[in-house]
Design a protein around this motif. Sequence first.
Motif, short mmCIF file in Angstrom:
data_model
loop_
_atom_site.label_atom_id
_atom_site.label_comp_id
_atom_site.label_asym_id
_atom_site.label_seq_id
_atom_site.Cartn_x
_atom_site.Cartn_y
_atom_site.Cartn_z
N ASP A 1 0.83 -1.21 0.00
CA ASP A 1 0.00 0.00 0.00
C ASP A 1 0.87 1.27 0.00
O ASP A 1 0.38 2.36 -0.29
CB ASP A 1 -0.94 0.01 1.22
CG ASP A 1 -0.19 -0.15 2.54
OD1 ASP A 1 0.87 -0.80 2.56
OD2 ASP A 1 -0.67 0.38 3.57
N THR B 1 -8.30 1.56 -5.56
CA THR B 1 -8.33 0.39 -6.44
C THR B 1 -7.03 0.33 -7.25
O THR B 1 -6.21 1.25 -7.20
CB THR B 1 -9.52 0.43 -7.42
OG1 THR B 1 -9.22 1.40 -8.44
CG2 THR B 1 -10.83 0.78 -6.73
N GLU B 2 -6.93 -0.73 -8.02
CA GLU B 2 -5.76 -0.94 -8.88
C GLU B 2 -5.68 0.13 -9.97
O GLU B 2 -4.66 0.28 -10.64
CB GLU B 2 -5.80 -2.33 -9.52
CG GLU B 2 -5.71 -3.50 -8.55
CD GLU B 2 -7.04 -3.84 -7.88
OE1 GLU B 2 -8.02 -3.07 -8.00
OE2 GLU B 2 -7.09 -4.89 -7.22
N THR C 1 -0.46 5.91 -8.52
CA THR C 1 0.50 5.70 -7.43
C THR C 1 1.31 6.99 -7.22
O THR C 1 1.45 7.80 -8.13
CB THR C 1 1.46 4.54 -7.78
OG1 THR C 1 2.02 4.79 -9.07
CG2 THR C 1 0.72 3.21 -7.79
N ARG D 1 -0.68 -6.36 -4.17
CA ARG D 1 -0.37 -5.32 -3.17
C ARG D 1 -1.12 -5.65 -1.89
O ARG D 1 -2.35 -5.76 -1.90
CB ARG D 1 -0.84 -3.95 -3.66
CG ARG D 1 -0.04 -3.42 -4.83
CD ARG D 1 -0.51 -2.02 -5.16
NE ARG D 1 0.15 -1.51 -6.37
CZ ARG D 1 -0.45 -0.76 -7.28
NH1 ARG D 1 -1.74 -0.41 -7.12
NH2 ARG D 1 0.20 -0.34 -8.33
N HIS E 1 -5.04 -5.90 -5.74
CA HIS E 1 -5.00 -5.50 -4.34
C HIS E 1 -5.48 -6.70 -3.52
O HIS E 1 -6.44 -7.37 -3.91
CB HIS E 1 -5.90 -4.28 -4.09
CG HIS E 1 -5.29 -3.02 -4.62
ND1 HIS E 1 -5.88 -1.78 -4.50
CD2 HIS E 1 -4.10 -2.80 -5.27
CE1 HIS E 1 -5.09 -0.86 -5.05
NE2 HIS E 1 -4.02 -1.45 -5.53
N SER F 1 -4.40 4.40 3.62
CA SER F 1 -3.96 3.49 2.54
C SER F 1 -4.84 2.24 2.54
O SER F 1 -4.35 1.13 2.45
CB SER F 1 -2.49 3.13 2.70
OG SER F 1 -2.28 2.51 3.93
N LEU G 1 -7.00 -0.34 0.86
CA LEU G 1 -7.09 -0.83 -0.52
C LEU G 1 -8.41 -1.56 -0.73
O LEU G 1 -8.90 -2.24 0.17
CB LEU G 1 -5.94 -1.80 -0.82
CG LEU G 1 -4.51 -1.29 -0.56
CD1 LEU G 1 -3.50 -2.34 -1.02
CD2 LEU G 1 -4.25 0.03 -1.26
N ASN H 1 -10.06 -4.51 -2.96
CA ASN H 1 -9.62 -5.65 -3.78
C ASN H 1 -10.47 -5.72 -5.05
O ASN H 1 -11.16 -6.70 -5.31
CB ASN H 1 -9.73 -6.95 -2.99
CG ASN H 1 -8.92 -6.93 -1.72
OD1 ASN H 1 -8.02 -6.09 -1.55
ND2 ASN H 1 -9.20 -7.85 -0.81
#
Length: 276
Positions: free
Chosen positions: A102, A114-115, A119, A147, A205, A249, A251, A253
């Motif tokens: 993360d 999300t993916e 970043t 991740r 994730h 952070s 996440l 999935n």
Amino acid sequence: MKVLITGANGQLGRELTKQYSEKNVELLLTDVADLDITNVKQVYDYVHHHRPDVIINCAAHTAVDKCETDVDNAYKINAMGPKNLSAAAYSIGAEIVQISTDYVFDGEDSEPLTEFCATNPQTVYGVSKLQGEKLTAQFNPKYYILRTAWLYGDGNNFVKTMLKLSETNNTLKVVNDQHGSPTSTVDLARVIIKLVEEKNYGLFHATCKGQCTWYEFTKEIFRLKGINTEVVPCTTEEFPRPAKRPKYSVLRNYMLELTTGDIMRTWQEAIEEYLR
Ligand SMILES: NC(=O)c1ccc[n+]([C@@H]2O[C@H](COP(=O)([O-])OP(=O)(O)OC[C@H]3O[C@@H](n4cnc5c(N)ncnc54)[C@H](OP(=O)(O)O)[C@@H]3O)[C@@H](O)[C@H]2O)c1
């Protein structure tokens, strides 16, 4: 199927070893003493000699604060190591599994990431892990990158640190302004094995569901263990660390939801089983 695990003595490596041992796979277990992932020649020689079908890289420089000063090693282990393994896997037609973090995000969001989110790592650890992702994908199309966050299992981790501190402290101050999802290696290993079985390549994730702060996590750990140590919330500013921590952070999935299905439990279920 032959599976090579690097960093097999670490938290995730141990759990994967346990779960794969109950399956019909041949395991090649290595850690830095047998296979240093930063050594290109050693990696190629090992991979060409043993010819695994899948390489799961559990090796990493995980000391986030130390990475700020141990920069070369952070890049060697977290970026060049994954590149070596990915390229060596490609050269024999094998798949590569890389674990990320993360910390590739800056922590300034307020909705689960999300993916597809951009970043923006803020630490040497985060930058080196993001490079590890990119190099893994660049050198082998048959990649799985997961991740995860706030990982605990068989090894040194936050849960064990708090339990140890409770033995000698009546009161503990714990940070209450960083939000994340504590994740058990049990859940993460299950997802890795499932993705590999399904050949569901890509970036995922993979954290336990739900979110909390370190303070809330500690409260739950002590409640489950019947520990009376008082837990006092504090701010990040009260605990300055060499590496900046993301404030948020959490996440989502999302790729698992869209493909294989999200089989990860809530963080409360996972920590309850771990402490039992
Ligand atoms: N722990 C977390 O909270 C967390 C959170 C998000 C993501 N992750 C990621 O999840 C993965 C697994 O983490 P973990 O907690 O299981 O890690 P870990 O317990 O720190 O284990 C890492 C293992 O890698 C080994 N290693 C270090 N350098 C190596 C090298 N050059 N060649 C081969 N092995 C080497 C370490 O050996 P030594 O101990 O001898 O150095 C250790 O056995 C990592 O990719 C990490 O970045 C972890």
